[in-house]
Design a protein around this motif. Structure first.
Motif, PDB file in Angstrom:
ATOM      1  N   LYS A   1     -35.062  11.922  16.741  1.00 11.70           N
ATOM      2  CA  LYS A   1     -36.170  11.442  17.013  1.00 11.70           C
ATOM      3  C   LYS A   1     -37.281  12.863  17.611  1.00 11.70           C
ATOM      4  CE  LYS A   1     -36.321   6.870  18.627  1.00 11.70           C
ATOM      5  NZ  LYS A   1     -35.984   5.942  20.097  1.00 11.70           N
ATOM      6  N   ALA A   2     -36.499  13.708  18.472  1.00 14.77           N
ATOM      7  CA  ALA A   2     -37.050  14.633  19.133  1.00 14.77           C
ATOM      8  C   ALA A   2     -37.263  15.949  18.408  1.00 14.77           C
ATOM      9  CB  ALA A   2     -36.471  15.003  20.396  1.00 14.77           C
ATOM     10  N   TYR A   3     -36.317  16.218  17.675  1.00 11.89           N
ATOM     11  CA  TYR A   3     -36.348  17.668  16.953  1.00 11.89           C
ATOM     12  C   TYR A   3     -36.230  17.458  15.422  1.00 11.89           C
ATOM     13  CZ  TYR A   3     -34.293  18.634  21.507  1.00 11.89           C
ATOM     14  OH  TYR A   3     -34.162  18.872  22.999  1.00 11.89           O
ATOM     15  N   GLY A   4     -36.389  16.300  14.919  1.00 10.18           N
ATOM     16  CA  GLY A   4     -36.570  16.276  13.330  1.00 10.18           C
ATOM     17  C   GLY A   4     -35.135  16.494  12.589  1.00 10.18           C
ATOM     18  N   LEU A   5     -34.038  16.069  13.386  1.00 14.02           N
ATOM     19  CA  LEU A   5     -32.719  16.351  12.778  1.00 14.02           C
ATOM     20  C   LEU A   5     -32.672  15.355  11.776  1.00 14.02           C
ATOM     21  CD1 LEU A   5     -29.849  17.863  12.669  1.00 14.02           C
ATOM     22  CD2 LEU A   5     -29.256  15.855  14.437  1.00 14.02           C
ATOM     23  N   SER A   6     -32.324  15.626  10.390  1.00 15.48           N
ATOM     24  CA  SER A   6     -31.870  14.342   9.393  1.00 15.48           C
ATOM     25  C   SER A   6     -30.358  14.253   9.452  1.00 15.48           C
ATOM     26  CB  SER A   6     -32.173  14.710   8.165  1.00 15.48           C
ATOM     27  OG  SER A   6     -33.669  14.919   7.943  1.00 15.48           O
ATOM     28  N   TYR A   7     -29.831  12.941   9.636  1.00 13.42           N
ATOM     29  CA  TYR A   7     -28.340  12.922   9.885  1.00 13.42           C
ATOM     30  C   TYR A   7     -28.163  11.666   8.801  1.00 13.42           C
ATOM     31  CZ  TYR A   7     -29.287   8.757  12.833  1.00 13.42           C
ATOM     32  OH  TYR A   7     -29.918   7.332  13.396  1.00 13.42           O
ATOM     33  N   VAL A   8     -26.649  11.726   8.555  1.00  8.85           N
ATOM     34  CA  VAL A   8     -26.141  10.520   8.145  1.00  8.85           C
ATOM     35  C   VAL A   8     -24.616  10.388   8.952  1.00  8.85           C
ATOM     36  CG1 VAL A   8     -24.558   9.222   6.108  1.00  8.85           C
ATOM     37  CG2 VAL A   8     -26.882  10.533   5.703  1.00  8.85           C
ATOM     38  N   THR A   9     -24.514   9.318   9.708  1.00  9.30           N
ATOM     39  CA  THR A   9     -23.289   9.130  10.508  1.00  9.30           C
ATOM     40  C   THR A   9     -22.524   7.984   9.574  1.00  9.30           C
ATOM     41  OG1 THR A   9     -24.315   9.582  12.473  1.00  9.30           O
ATOM     42  CG2 THR A   9     -22.299   7.842  12.585  1.00  9.30           C
ATOM     43  N   LEU A  10     -21.218   8.607   9.411  1.00  4.75           N
ATOM     44  CA  LEU A  10     -20.237   7.926   8.526  1.00  4.75           C
ATOM     45  C   LEU A  10     -19.281   7.309   9.457  1.00  4.75           C
ATOM     46  CD1 LEU A  10     -19.747  10.678   5.522  1.00  4.75           C
ATOM     47  CD2 LEU A  10     -21.197   8.539   5.617  1.00  4.75           C
ATOM     48  N   ARG A  11     -19.280   5.785   9.699  1.00  6.68           N
ATOM     49  CA  ARG A  11     -18.170   5.315  10.298  1.00  6.68           C
ATOM     50  C   ARG A  11     -17.065   4.951   9.536  1.00  6.68           C
ATOM     51  NH1 ARG A  11     -22.674   1.341  13.149  1.00  6.68           N
ATOM     52  NH2 ARG A  11     -23.850   2.861  14.197  1.00  6.68           N
ATOM     53  N   TYR A  12     -16.127   5.940   9.651  1.00 11.00           N
ATOM     54  CA  TYR A  12     -14.760   5.765   8.642  1.00 11.00           C
ATOM     55  C   TYR A  12     -13.871   4.662   9.260  1.00 11.00           C
ATOM     56  CZ  TYR A  12     -15.469  10.892   8.271  1.00 11.00           C
ATOM     57  OH  TYR A  12     -16.074  12.092   7.880  1.00 11.00           O
ATOM     58  N   PHE A  13     -13.625   4.025   8.530  1.00 13.12           N
ATOM     59  CA  PHE A  13     -12.238   3.066   8.756  1.00 13.12           C
ATOM     60  C   PHE A  13     -11.123   3.654   8.699  1.00 13.12           C
ATOM     61  CE2 PHE A  13     -14.177  -1.004   9.881  1.00 13.12           C
ATOM     62  CZ  PHE A  13     -15.739  -0.824   9.823  1.00 13.12           C
ATOM     63  N   ASN A  14      -9.998   3.182   8.430  1.00 20.87           N
ATOM     64  CA  ASN A  14      -8.851   4.156   8.342  1.00 20.87           C
ATOM     65  C   ASN A  14      -8.269   5.141   7.231  1.00 20.87           C
ATOM     66  OD1 ASN A  14      -8.430   2.083  10.473  1.00 20.87           O
ATOM     67  ND2 ASN A  14      -6.352   2.677  10.725  1.00 20.87           N
ATOM     68  N   ALA A  15      -8.507   6.308   7.477  1.00 20.26           N
ATOM     69  CA  ALA A  15      -8.366   7.523   6.437  1.00 20.26           C
ATOM     70  C   ALA A  15      -7.031   7.473   6.290  1.00 20.26           C
ATOM     71  CB  ALA A  15      -9.094   8.507   7.043  1.00 20.26           C
ATOM     72  N   CYS A  16      -6.467   7.479   4.661  1.00 15.72           N
ATOM     73  CA  CYS A  16      -5.099   7.533   4.645  1.00 15.72           C
ATOM     74  C   CYS A  16      -4.856   8.148   3.213  1.00 15.72           C
ATOM     75  CB  CYS A  16      -4.561   5.862   4.594  1.00 15.72           C
ATOM     76  SG  CYS A  16      -5.497   4.833   3.671  1.00 15.72           S
ATOM     77  N   GLY A  17      -3.784   8.204   2.497  1.00 20.55           N
ATOM     78  CA  GLY A  17      -3.484   8.858   1.196  1.00 20.55           C
ATOM     79  C   GLY A  17      -3.491  10.178   1.321  1.00 20.55           C
ATOM     80  N   ALA A  18      -3.494  10.897   0.170  1.00 27.22           N
ATOM     81  CA  ALA A  18      -3.437  12.519   0.148  1.00 27.22           C
ATOM     82  C   ALA A  18      -4.256  12.633  -1.484  1.00 27.22           C
ATOM     83  CB  ALA A  18      -2.146  12.920   0.160  1.00 27.22           C
ATOM     84  N   ASP A  19      -4.515  13.683  -1.561  1.00 30.16           N
ATOM     85  CA  ASP A  19      -5.196  14.444  -2.614  1.00 30.16           C
ATOM     86  C   ASP A  19      -4.088  14.157  -3.835  1.00 30.16           C
ATOM     87  OD1 ASP A  19      -6.738  16.373  -4.183  1.00 30.16           O
ATOM     88  OD2 ASP A  19      -4.761  17.780  -3.973  1.00 30.16           O
ATOM     89  N   ALA A  20      -4.831  13.671  -4.922  1.00 33.45           N
ATOM     90  CA  ALA A  20      -3.917  13.253  -6.274  1.00 33.45           C
ATOM     91  C   ALA A  20      -3.048  14.655  -6.708  1.00 33.45           C
ATOM     92  CB  ALA A  20      -4.882  12.821  -7.081  1.00 33.45           C
TER      93      ALA A  20
END
Ligand code: UFG
Length: 331
Positions: free
Chosen positions: A164-183
């Protein structure tokens, strides 16, 4: 998600960690250069494979200014650096507020000085609190139970004020439970201490720790254990690509759940691990863990419409297979 990020510098704060390193790999696969800012307090230098590493602490304004000055082309920061263990936050709140909230404030101010106007922030479903309203939509009241969730909510509010004040653009990602590993087995989950269900269960199956404990079999859920929404870390990484693309399309602010929409109980996780690995996984009953909520799973509709995001790797068997490959190879 066929998004081309060729030639872009993206700063990934906390990029040596579990989710951060997968974000870096995803960025690199699309042609971007991920620049990792990390103090290596819980991340690992060996997980920084796709771009430079700047060893800085988010609470150190001078170090941040110097590091930002080295990468003047940067337009976007991904901020994942934080203390994350729900149980430890209950006994060490001062450290959590300092690292998470003070750290975010110092970082946001440094971004402002560096004239970087886009932020992707890793928040959590733990900001919602206990509610029967499942699946969780982003407009649900946020009343976090854990210190961890409270610190993340404070940062969400800080970011909204900066927008609002400084014009920062944002995307807040609300992760659920991160798991697994790189394929490809390049990176995986290696916290110390480890507190998360799937890696603990795997260490237990590998004989690296004693019989595992299930915290609470008396919850008001079908089998008495907590229910969570398990989302593969490679999908979480892809959501960040979607966020960058959404900025390019003109998005200036959004809060988005990153989950599958499926709730899975702790006992169902153990059964899947036994089936996929072929190993027995005995457990013992333990008291409820402070700060735990009984059930949490996402409504993923907003992720689809705002980010064009659909999970592709989060089938439970794939989660367990990729995590198992990483843990059994890195024992
Ligand atoms: N659990 C056990 N035994 C263990 C470890 C975990 O029974 O040895 C249980 C927990 O009590 C909980 C479930 O497994 O019921 C999942 O616990 P995790 O620690 O794996 O994950 P959390 O749900 O606590 O935490 C995760 C993320 C956080 C996020 C949080 C939201 O790690 O970043 O989800 O609740 F904030």
């Amino acid at each position: 998600m066929n998004i081309d990020l060729t030639g872009r510098d993206i700063i990934v704060v906390g990029g040596a960690g579990y989710i951060g390193s997968h974000v870096c790999k995803s960025l690199n696969q699309r042609g971007a250069r991920p620049i990792v800012f990390d103090n290596l307090s819980s991340g690992h230098a060996h997980a920084v494979k796709w771009g430079p590493l700047e060893e800085v602490d988010v609470r150190n304004a001078d170090a941040l200014d110097q590091a930002f000055a080295k990468y003047p082309q940067t337009k976007t920061v991904v901020h994942l650096a934080s203390s994350i263990e729900v149980g430890i936050g209950e006994t060490h709140p001062a450290e959590f507020y300092d690292n998470n909230v003070t750290g975010a404030l110092v970082l946001l101010r440094a971004m402002d000085r560096a004239k970087i106007k886009r932020l992707i922030f890793s928040s959590t479903c733990a900001t919602y609190g206990e509610t029967q309203n499942m699946p969780l939509v982003e407009s649900e009241i946020q009343n976090p139970v854990s210190t961890y969730g409270k610190t993340k909510l404070a940062i969400e509010h800080m970011i909204q004020s900066f927008h609002k004040a400084y014009g920062l653009s944002y995307v807040t990602l609300r992760y659920f439970n991160a798991c697994g590993a790189d394929a490809e087995g390049d990176i995986g989950e290696e916290h110390d201490p480890e507190t998360h269900l799937i890696p603990i269960a795997m260490q237990s199956a590998l004989g690296l720790r004693g019989k595992m404990k299930i915290f609470g079999l008396d919850y008001d859920t079908p089998d008495g254990t907590c229910i969570r929404d398990y989302i593969h870390v490679t999908d979480i990484a892809r959501a960040h690509i979607g966020a960058i693309n959404a900025f390019d399309d003109g998005l200036t602010s959004a809060e988005v759940n990153i989950g599958t929409g499926q709730g899975v109980s702790n006992l169902e996780i153990l059964k899947t691990i036994e089936r996929v690995t072929g190993l027995p996984l005995p457990f013992e009953k333990a008291p409820r863990r402070p700060g735990d909520l009984s059930r949490l799973y996402a409504d993923p509709t907003n992720a689809r419409s705002v980010l064009g995001f659909e999970p592709q790797h989060s089938d439970l068997d794939n989660i367990i297979k990729t995590a198992w490959r990483f843990h059994s190879q890195n024992r």
